[in-house]
Design a protein around this motif. Structure first.
Motif, PDB file in Angstrom:
ATOM      1  N   GLY A 158      51.820  37.899  43.685  1.00 51.87           N
ATOM      2  CA  GLY A 158      51.057  36.639  43.720  1.00 51.87           C
ATOM      3  C   GLY A 158      50.159  36.371  42.653  1.00 51.87           C
ATOM      4  N   ALA A 159      50.215  34.938  42.269  1.00 51.34           N
ATOM      5  CA  ALA A 159      49.328  34.680  41.070  1.00 51.34           C
ATOM      6  C   ALA A 159      48.106  34.813  41.222  1.00 51.34           C
ATOM      7  CB  ALA A 159      49.729  33.155  40.811  1.00 51.34           C
ATOM      8  N   ASP A 160      47.455  34.754  42.368  1.00 54.96           N
ATOM      9  CA  ASP A 160      46.142  34.820  42.816  1.00 54.96           C
ATOM     10  C   ASP A 160      45.537  36.282  42.909  1.00 54.96           C
ATOM     11  OD1 ASP A 160      46.087  32.087  42.172  1.00 54.96           O
ATOM     12  OD2 ASP A 160      46.178  31.726  44.417  1.00 54.96           O
ATOM     13  N   SER A 161      46.649  37.193  43.125  1.00 56.18           N
ATOM     14  CA  SER A 161      46.149  38.688  43.533  1.00 56.18           C
ATOM     15  C   SER A 161      45.497  39.072  42.389  1.00 56.18           C
ATOM     16  CB  SER A 161      47.293  39.284  43.789  1.00 56.18           C
ATOM     17  OG  SER A 161      48.244  39.377  42.771  1.00 56.18           O
ATOM     18  N   ALA A 162      44.375  40.299  42.634  1.00 55.57           N
ATOM     19  CA  ALA A 162      43.942  40.790  41.793  1.00 55.57           C
ATOM     20  C   ALA A 162      44.679  41.988  41.027  1.00 55.57           C
ATOM     21  CB  ALA A 162      42.765  41.671  42.270  1.00 55.57           C
ATOM     22  N   PRO A 163      44.430  42.349  39.590  1.00 58.19           N
ATOM     23  CA  PRO A 163      45.317  43.284  39.130  1.00 58.19           C
ATOM     24  C   PRO A 163      45.157  44.387  39.668  1.00 58.19           C
ATOM     25  CG  PRO A 163      43.600  42.259  37.492  1.00 58.19           C
ATOM     26  CD  PRO A 163      43.455  41.963  38.977  1.00 58.19           C
ATOM     27  N   THR A 164      46.349  45.142  39.992  1.00 60.31           N
ATOM     28  CA  THR A 164      46.563  46.691  40.150  1.00 60.31           C
ATOM     29  C   THR A 164      45.994  47.476  38.891  1.00 60.31           C
ATOM     30  OG1 THR A 164      48.509  46.024  41.626  1.00 60.31           O
ATOM     31  CG2 THR A 164      48.204  48.475  41.110  1.00 60.31           C
ATOM     32  N   THR A 165      45.281  48.384  39.458  1.00 58.10           N
ATOM     33  CA  THR A 165      44.710  49.451  38.516  1.00 58.10           C
ATOM     34  C   THR A 165      45.431  50.696  38.441  1.00 58.10           C
ATOM     35  OG1 THR A 165      42.420  48.670  38.849  1.00 58.10           O
ATOM     36  CG2 THR A 165      42.498  50.703  37.585  1.00 58.10           C
ATOM     37  N   ILE A 166      46.194  50.793  37.514  1.00 62.69           N
ATOM     38  CA  ILE A 166      46.771  52.030  36.958  1.00 62.69           C
ATOM     39  C   ILE A 166      45.679  53.095  36.260  1.00 62.69           C
ATOM     40  CG2 ILE A 166      49.084  53.141  36.292  1.00 62.69           C
ATOM     41  CD1 ILE A 166      49.256  51.120  38.516  1.00 62.69           C
ATOM     42  N   SER A 167      45.465  54.092  36.496  1.00 66.95           N
ATOM     43  CA  SER A 167      44.703  55.082  35.841  1.00 66.95           C
ATOM     44  C   SER A 167      45.501  56.401  35.398  1.00 66.95           C
ATOM     45  CB  SER A 167      43.500  55.506  36.395  1.00 66.95           C
ATOM     46  OG  SER A 167      43.863  56.069  37.914  1.00 66.95           O
TER      47      SER A 167
END
Length: 105
Positions: free
Chosen positions: A49-58
């Motif tokens: 979704g355009a409004d979703s927060a970025p997924t953090t990949i650590s």
């Protein structure tokens, strides 16, 4: 741009006892359907979704993630890059369930 997933990638580095410093992150854009097809575990981590927060990949260097994402889109990882980063690429392929890349690395 038609990408519906944002991924913020950066490794966590340990510096001393109990202290953590974070390296700078790189943002990648992808299509959820491509991830679902080629990296199901990564797709499960993402909210499209355009409004979703970025997924953090650590714990994955952005350079390694770039290779992995390129592979998911049908690209071929250069043999030299594959050999010099084999353990990190294999670890990322295993983490994100990219079966064919695991077989190549």
């Amino acid at each position: 741009e038609t990408a519906d997933v944002k991924l913020e990638v950066g490794a966590v580095q340990r510096s001393g006892r109990r202290k953590r410093g974070r390296t700078s992150t790189t943002t990648f854009h992808a299509h959820h359907f491509v991830l679902r097809r080629n990296a199901p575990a990564l797709a499960d981590m993402c909210t499209p979704g355009a409004d979703s927060a970025p997924t953090t990949i650590s714990n994955v260097r952005p350079e390694i993630f770039k290779h992995v994402l390129y592979y998911c889109y049908g690209g071929k990882i250069d043999e030299e890059d594959l050999q010099s980063n084999a353990s990190e690429i294999l670890e990322a392929a295993d983490r994100f369930d990219i079966v064919n890349l695991k077989l190549e690395a």
